[in-house]
Design a protein around this motif. Structure first.
Motif, short mmCIF file in Angstrom:
data_model
loop_
_atom_site.label_atom_id
_atom_site.label_comp_id
_atom_site.label_asym_id
_atom_site.label_seq_id
_atom_site.Cartn_x
_atom_site.Cartn_y
_atom_site.Cartn_z
N PHE A 47 22.90 38.84 64.97
CA PHE A 47 24.36 38.92 64.98
C PHE A 47 24.84 39.03 66.43
O PHE A 47 24.21 39.71 67.25
N SER A 49 28.57 39.15 69.08
CA SER A 49 30.01 39.41 69.13
C SER A 49 30.61 38.76 70.36
O SER A 49 29.96 38.62 71.40
N VAL A 61 32.79 38.13 65.43
CA VAL A 61 31.42 38.44 65.02
C VAL A 61 30.84 37.22 64.32
O VAL A 61 31.54 36.56 63.54
N GLU A 63 26.90 35.26 62.83
CA GLU A 63 25.46 35.24 62.62
C GLU A 63 24.93 33.94 63.18
O GLU A 63 25.54 32.88 63.03
N ASN A 80 37.53 37.25 60.68
CA ASN A 80 37.54 36.71 62.03
C ASN A 80 38.83 35.96 62.36
O ASN A 80 38.95 35.41 63.45
N VAL A 96 36.62 42.78 69.31
CA VAL A 96 35.28 43.35 69.14
C VAL A 96 34.50 43.24 70.45
O VAL A 96 34.51 42.21 71.12
N VAL A 99 28.11 45.01 68.52
CA VAL A 99 27.64 45.15 67.14
C VAL A 99 26.26 45.81 67.16
O VAL A 99 25.47 45.60 68.07
N VAL A 108 30.38 47.25 63.53
CA VAL A 108 31.17 46.38 64.39
C VAL A 108 32.20 47.22 65.12
O VAL A 108 33.11 47.78 64.51
N ASP A 110 35.32 47.65 67.20
CA ASP A 110 36.55 46.94 67.54
C ASP A 110 37.36 47.82 68.49
O ASP A 110 37.88 48.87 68.10
#
Length: 345
Positions: A47, A49, A61, A63, A80, A96, A99, A108, A110
């Motif tokens: 993951f 950010s 964020v 993957e 998102n 963000v 992560v 996450v 923020d």
């Protein structure tokens, strides 16, 4: 990072310039979106950010599929959708910074401070269940835990104390969130250990004049020790987690000790074997402090370009190159890489 205009202290005799032989391997790269955070789950999911530092950021964020180099907004497009236009809504990510995958959950962070203008509403941590891919809770900081100019930068989860520790890189200090009571508070606010030591860094010949306070953070879960470091500075500090409390600011400050003098870092992480990894932005290296308090270099060179965030998986250190000193208003043609390198034995 923010864009604004002891135990024993190591001596130079203890420093080592030895370089580990392994070369970093590129895992993936992202074009046109500057990435800072990275975390690899226990199942190997990667993951990342992207901070809200300019207009048109494509995701907050995501993957990463390393086989196809595809980047998919996570947990979905809905969460998102606010980042590109800096829409302030409770049900999506605004700004963000980092992560952390921990115990089958993704935390996450923020900042709620898009483009460093001001904190729009309370900074918070979205907690996503990695098995269901659903946001299961949102941990919102109390008014006492942040300032209007705060940029809550990075976090570590402490299972023993049921707390989350965070750094504030724009208003010096550490933030603590109590998972048992849902209370949050600041410690070491505007303290010398959380305040930048220098105004300018030399990133391999490029002056960097943005002053950045507490940034890097790492947790030794065996010895219950929290490490922290300003980005604009060279002093690594630590405190035992039992000494972190909101009843006496002086007692907390008195419990901090200076561990070592290091390079100016961004990414930091503590490994199970006792090595503490930290970037050296000016020399473009990733170094590590051994249990014997020797500072060694893991990797250096062109494949280290503002090593921003670290994650450890399957005996490899993963890191992002955020290239902050080179990134201007338009990064549409820039590539931001993810590398991994084998850990020293």
């Amino acid at each position: 990072m923010t864009f604004k205009k002891s135990a024993a202290i190591l001596t130079s005799a203890l420093l080592s310039t030895s370089v580990y032989a392994n070369e970093p391997q590129q895992v993936a790269q992202v074009k046109g979106t500057q990435i800072t955070g990275i975390s690899v789950s226990h199942d190997g999911e990667i993951f990342i950010s992207a901070p809200n530092w300019r207009d048109g950021v494509k995701f907050a964020v995501a993957e990463v599929n390393t086989e196809t180099n595809e980047v998919t907004p996570y947990p979905d497009n809905k969460y998102n959708r606010c980042v590109a236009d800096s829409l302030v809504k409770d049900d999506c990510f605004l700004a963000v910074q980092s992560v952390i995958a921990h115990n089958k959950k993704l935390y996450v962070l923020d900042t709620r401070n898009p483009k460093f203008k001001t904190v729009e509403d309370a900074p918070r941590v979205f907690v996503i269940n990695l098995q269901t891919n659903h946001v299961e809770s949102v941990l919102t900081l109390s008014k006492e835990a942040y300032h209007a100019d705060s940029y809550i930068n990075d976090l570590r989860i402490d299972d023993k104390t049921q707390r989350i520790y965070m750094t504030d890189s724009n208003h010096p200090g550490l933030v603590v969130y109590n998972l048992k009571t849902n209370d949050s508070y600041r410690v070491l606010n505007e303290h010398k250990t959380t305040t930048a030591e220098v105004e300018t860094l030399d990133i391999a010949g490029t002056p960097f004049e943005n002053v950045i306070h507490t940034d890097g953070i790492a947790l030794d879960r065996v010895n219950d020790t929290l490490y922290f470091h300003t980005l604009s500075g060279y002093s690594l500090y630590a405190i035992n987690t039992k000494d972190i409390n909101n009843t006496s600011s002086q007692k907390t400050a008195d419990a901090v000790w200076e561990v070592a003098q290091t390079g100016a870092p961004d990414g930091m992480i503590y490994a199970d074997n006792g090595n503490l990894f930290l970037a050296n932005l000016e020399k473009r290296t990733i170094d590590y402090l051994t249990p014997a308090q020797e500072l060694r270099t893991l990797v250096s060179g062109e494949k280290v370009n503002w090593a921003d965030t670290f994650s450890i998986y399957n005996n490899d250190l993963y890191y992002t190159n955020s290239k902050i000193q080179d990134a201007g208003a338009d990064v549409s043609q820039m590539h931001f890489e993810i590398f991994k390198v084998a850990l020293p034995q």
